[in-house]
Write an enzyme that holds these catalytic residues in place. Structure first.
Site, PDB file in Angstrom:
ATOM      1  N   ASN A  49     -10.502  -1.481   0.066  1.00 60.59           N
ATOM      2  CA  ASN A  49      -8.706  -1.009   0.179  1.00 60.59           C
ATOM      3  C   ASN A  49      -8.116  -1.433  -1.074  1.00 60.59           C
ATOM      4  OD1 ASN A  49      -5.845  -1.138   0.558  1.00 60.59           O
ATOM      5  ND2 ASN A  49      -6.262  -2.032   2.505  1.00 60.59           N
ATOM      6  N   CYS A  86       0.712  -1.252   0.049  1.00 62.56           N
ATOM      7  CA  CYS A  86       0.112  -0.186  -0.045  1.00 62.56           C
ATOM      8  C   CYS A  86       0.838   1.240  -0.003  1.00 62.56           C
ATOM      9  CB  CYS A  86      -0.929   0.019   1.104  1.00 62.56           C
ATOM     10  SG  CYS A  86      -2.039  -1.479   1.332  1.00 62.56           S
ATOM     11  N   HIS A 143      -3.961   6.696   2.679  1.00 65.30           N
ATOM     12  CA  HIS A 143      -4.207   5.591   2.113  1.00 65.30           C
ATOM     13  C   HIS A 143      -5.556   4.826   2.703  1.00 65.30           C
ATOM     14  CE1 HIS A 143      -4.257   1.330   1.096  1.00 65.30           C
ATOM     15  NE2 HIS A 143      -3.820   0.812   2.354  1.00 65.30           N
TER      16      HIS A 143
HETATM   17  N1  ACO Z   1     -17.497 -10.160   9.750  1.00 67.20           N
HETATM   18  C1  ACO Z   1     -18.060 -10.484  10.957  1.00 67.20           C
HETATM   19  N2  ACO Z   1     -17.110 -10.537  12.169  1.00 67.20           N
HETATM   20  C2  ACO Z   1     -16.036 -10.743  11.765  1.00 67.20           C
HETATM   21  C3  ACO Z   1     -15.298 -10.672  10.520  1.00 67.20           C
HETATM   22  C4  ACO Z   1     -16.416 -10.159   9.351  1.00 67.20           C
HETATM   23  N3  ACO Z   1     -15.766 -10.011   8.300  1.00 67.20           N
HETATM   24  N4  ACO Z   1     -14.015 -10.526  10.408  1.00 67.20           N
HETATM   25  C5  ACO Z   1     -13.643 -10.717  11.885  1.00 67.20           C
HETATM   26  N5  ACO Z   1     -14.911 -10.911  12.604  1.00 67.20           N
HETATM   27  C6  ACO Z   1     -14.941 -11.190  13.949  1.00 67.20           C
HETATM   28  C7  ACO Z   1     -13.924 -12.245  14.520  1.00 67.20           C
HETATM   29  O1  ACO Z   1     -13.838 -13.310  14.238  1.00 67.20           O
HETATM   30  C8  ACO Z   1     -13.787 -11.750  15.930  1.00 67.20           C
HETATM   31  O2  ACO Z   1     -14.838 -12.553  16.462  1.00 67.20           O
HETATM   32  P1  ACO Z   1     -14.412 -12.995  18.157  1.00 67.20           P
HETATM   33  O3  ACO Z   1     -14.343 -11.964  18.942  1.00 67.20           O
HETATM   34  O4  ACO Z   1     -15.577 -13.818  18.252  1.00 67.20           O
HETATM   35  O5  ACO Z   1     -13.346 -13.945  17.812  1.00 67.20           O
HETATM   36  C9  ACO Z   1     -14.160 -10.365  16.060  1.00 67.20           C
HETATM   37  O6  ACO Z   1     -14.863 -10.112  14.639  1.00 67.20           O
HETATM   38  C10 ACO Z   1     -13.006  -9.178  16.085  1.00 67.20           C
HETATM   39  O7  ACO Z   1     -12.120  -9.572  14.949  1.00 67.20           O
HETATM   40  P2  ACO Z   1     -10.958  -8.721  14.897  1.00 67.20           P
HETATM   41  O8  ACO Z   1     -10.162  -9.290  13.805  1.00 67.20           O
HETATM   42  O9  ACO Z   1     -10.056  -8.341  16.008  1.00 67.20           O
HETATM   43  O10 ACO Z   1     -11.443  -7.377  14.181  1.00 67.20           O
HETATM   44  P3  ACO Z   1     -10.782  -5.847  14.314  1.00 67.20           P
HETATM   45  O11 ACO Z   1     -11.538  -5.048  14.995  1.00 67.20           O
HETATM   46  O12 ACO Z   1      -9.550  -6.091  14.381  1.00 67.20           O
HETATM   47  O13 ACO Z   1     -11.203  -5.543  12.818  1.00 67.20           O
HETATM   48  C11 ACO Z   1     -10.045  -5.204  10.649  1.00 67.20           C
HETATM   49  C12 ACO Z   1     -10.578  -6.230  11.906  1.00 67.20           C
HETATM   50  C13 ACO Z   1     -11.109  -4.407  10.202  1.00 67.20           C
HETATM   51  C14 ACO Z   1      -9.229  -6.033   9.576  1.00 67.20           C
HETATM   52  C15 ACO Z   1      -8.900  -4.097  11.283  1.00 67.20           C
HETATM   53  O14 ACO Z   1      -8.216  -5.091  11.985  1.00 67.20           O
HETATM   54  C16 ACO Z   1      -8.161  -3.268  10.391  1.00 67.20           C
HETATM   55  O15 ACO Z   1      -8.782  -2.450   9.759  1.00 67.20           O
HETATM   56  N6  ACO Z   1      -6.777  -3.435  10.422  1.00 67.20           N
HETATM   57  C17 ACO Z   1      -6.069  -2.893   9.478  1.00 67.20           C
HETATM   58  C18 ACO Z   1      -5.856  -3.325   8.094  1.00 67.20           C
HETATM   59  C19 ACO Z   1      -4.988  -2.443   7.283  1.00 67.20           C
HETATM   60  O16 ACO Z   1      -5.021  -1.233   7.547  1.00 67.20           O
HETATM   61  N7  ACO Z   1      -4.470  -2.903   6.125  1.00 67.20           N
HETATM   62  C20 ACO Z   1      -3.681  -1.729   5.515  1.00 67.20           C
HETATM   63  C21 ACO Z   1      -2.659  -2.433   4.755  1.00 67.20           C
HETATM   64  S1  ACO Z   1      -3.163  -3.682   3.505  1.00 67.20           S
HETATM   65  C22 ACO Z   1      -1.827  -3.539   2.390  1.00 67.20           C
HETATM   66  O17 ACO Z   1      -0.852  -3.176   2.783  1.00 67.20           O
HETATM   67  C23 ACO Z   1      -2.301  -4.418   1.411  1.00 67.20           C
END
Ligand code: ACO
Length: 315
Positions: free
Chosen positions: A271, A113, A241
């Protein structure tokens, strides 16, 4: 060193849109979860289009807006992690389609990214050593090829698209003051290559990347301001980004950036990795929100873990 400015932007996205409701028919998720956690409503997927086609469409628009001829371009870099082919570089395939001359330096750059920012940085350096004064910088992704539909933590996030910038290097113009970094973290975000037994899917420790982004963006902004000698008030627009609305909101709140000075399109495209920053820049120019003289801060971060920032003006 002479600096670069943006002459013209262009972008292209595939025609097929997949909404959160569409995604929820394939994996166990919901529109409400995706929207509140990420800010994404829909994303585009290539069904017919190739990466090269998106690049060419975006590049042709950027060249038309800038009013230059392809034979004036000395450098063409495509930032991508999802090319159609490993060889030749996407940039060479773009060269063939739009008729860039043989002395144009054409190659791809892989920095996830942060790719578009690294490509801008590199282009500024290269144009200082090039007889031609224009560069074509493209960020393009077809991330839909790399989605694991059994991993709801990643497959909901990514989309396809391309954005292109024609940049001009001018005598005495200020440098974009690009800063960049890399942490050598090979587990937080990766896609296996052809040599691996594992399929090439995006694998991500979302929480770790989230924390990294929230910590890194302010450091990156402060470093860019210091390097360019600018103050926050001198920046007309902030382009982050488009990874997650919550990450952008965090930066916006910390620096008290008013609503009219930043822009998000993650709700429509998800993204798009290296394409996300030029997609924003292109829409900003198309909508007349930036124009000749506008000064824009760009901030990128992603796999590597890498980050980059710069302040660039529109010519
Ligand atoms: N739908 C429903 N529930 C979900 C989903 C989904 N799509 N995905 C995860 N969950 C659940 C998990 O199973 C977990 O459940 P549990 O508590 O029962 O175990 C709960 O939701 C929380 O999951 P987390 O992974 O902790 O969710 P988080 O709040 O961290 O959000 C996310 C996930 C959106 C991916 C976030 O971490 C994020 O945006 N991270 C940054 C990503 C980023 O910036 N990437 C940039 C670089 S990309 C590149 O360079 C190519």
């Amino acid at each position: 060193m002479n600096g670069i400015k943006i002459r013209g932007m262009g972008h292209a996205v595939p025609s097929h849109a997949a909404s959160n409701v569409d995604i929820a028919q394939v994996v166990d998720t919901s529109d409400e979860w995706i929207l509140t956690r990420t800010g994404i409503r829909e994303r585009r997927y290539c069904t017919e289009e190739t990466s090269v086609q998106l690049c060419v469409e975006a590049a042709e628009k950027a060249i038309a807006v800038s009013g230059i001829s392809p034979d004036e371009i000395g450098v063409c870099i495509v930032a991508t992690l999802s090319p159609d082919r490993m060889i030749p570089a996407t940039a060479c395939m773009v060269q063939k389609e739009i008729g860039l001359e043989e002395d144009t330096l054409c190659y791809d750059l892989s920095a996830a990214c942060s790719g578009f920012l690294f490509a801008l940085h590199t282009t500024e350096c290269l144009l200082n050593a090039c007889p031609k004064k224009y560069g074509l910088v493209i960020g393009a992704e077809v991330l839909s090829r790399l989605l694991d539909w059994t991993d709801r933590g990643t497959c909901i996030l990514f989309g396809d698209g391309a954005g292109a910038a024609v940049v001009e290097c001018g005598e005495g113009w200020p440098s974009i003051g690009a800063i960049s970094g890399s942490r050598g973290d090979v587990e937080a975000l990766y896609v296996e290559g052809p040599g691996s037994e594992e399929r090439s899917y995006i694998r991500m420790d979302g929480k770790k990347v989230f924390r990294f982004a929230v910590e890194t963006i302010p450091k990156c902004m402060d470093q860019v301001l210091e390097k360019t000698g600018r103050t926050l008030d001198e920046i007309d627009f902030f382009v982050f980004h488009q990874a997650n609305v919550r990450i952008i909101d965090h930066a916006v709140r910390k620096y008290h950036i008013p609503k009219e000075k930043y822009y998000m399109n993650i709700d429509r495209y998800g993204n798009t990795s290296a394409a996300s920053i030029p997609l924003v820049l292109s829409e900003l120019q198309e909508q007349g929100k930036v124009h000749s003289g506008s000064r824009v801060m760009l901030i990128g971060f992603g796999g590597g873990l890498t980050w980059g920032g710069a302040v660039i003006e529109f010519a």
